[in-house]
Design a protein around this motif. Structure first.
Motif, PDB file in Angstrom:
ATOM      1  N   VAL A   1       0.971  -1.702   0.164  1.00 12.43           N
ATOM      2  CA  VAL A   1       0.097   0.162   0.238  1.00 12.43           C
ATOM      3  C   VAL A   1       0.924   1.403  -0.054  1.00 12.43           C
ATOM      4  O   VAL A   1       1.080   1.974  -0.645  1.00 12.43           O
ATOM      5  N   TYR A   2       2.317   1.309   0.948  1.00  9.24           N
ATOM      6  CA  TYR A   2       3.007   2.342   0.687  1.00  9.24           C
ATOM      7  C   TYR A   2       3.381   2.518  -0.151  1.00  9.24           C
ATOM      8  O   TYR A   2       4.118   3.466  -1.207  1.00  9.24           O
ATOM      9  N   ILE A   3       3.932   1.534  -1.028  1.00  9.33           N
ATOM     10  CA  ILE A   3       4.734   1.963  -2.255  1.00  9.33           C
ATOM     11  C   ILE A   3       3.946   2.426  -3.236  1.00  9.33           C
ATOM     12  O   ILE A   3       3.709   3.183  -4.153  1.00  9.33           O
ATOM     13  N   ASN A   4       2.787   1.825  -3.539  1.00  8.65           N
ATOM     14  CA  ASN A   4       1.675   2.432  -4.523  1.00  8.65           C
ATOM     15  C   ASN A   4       1.343   3.746  -4.456  1.00  8.65           C
ATOM     16  O   ASN A   4       1.303   3.864  -5.487  1.00  8.65           O
ATOM     17  N   GLU A   5       1.038   3.917  -3.060  1.00  4.62           N
ATOM     18  CA  GLU A   5       0.831   5.255  -2.757  1.00  4.62           C
ATOM     19  C   GLU A   5       1.957   6.666  -2.873  1.00  4.62           C
ATOM     20  O   GLU A   5       1.292   7.143  -3.190  1.00  4.62           O
TER      21      GLU A   5
END
Length: 71
Positions: free
Chosen positions: A41-45
């Protein structure tokens, strides 16, 4: 949504990898899976915000990390 969902049809190799990571970290497979999802999720954001992700190897070389499963 239920508090707990049982996943089906997870390849054996994925389960083995989860268990190996859990063993090496001294935690549960569920914790490893939660950490992996939070990281994803963090990487996608970050990528959606225009960031690039880099990795520096032990020789000091920096390379851009490309996640082929992320648009």
């Amino acid at each position: 949504m239920a508090d707990e969902i049982r996943l089906r049809k997870i390849p054996k190799a994925v389960i083995v990898a989860l268990q190996d990571l859990a063993d090496s970290r001294g935690c549960s497979m569920e914790k490893v899976l939660q950490d992996a999802i939070n990281t994803e999720v963090y990487i996608n954001e970050q990528l959606e915000n225009g960031c690039e992700i880099f990795c520096k190897d032990s020789d000091g070389k920096t390379r851009r990390v490309v996640f082929t499963h992320v648009e």
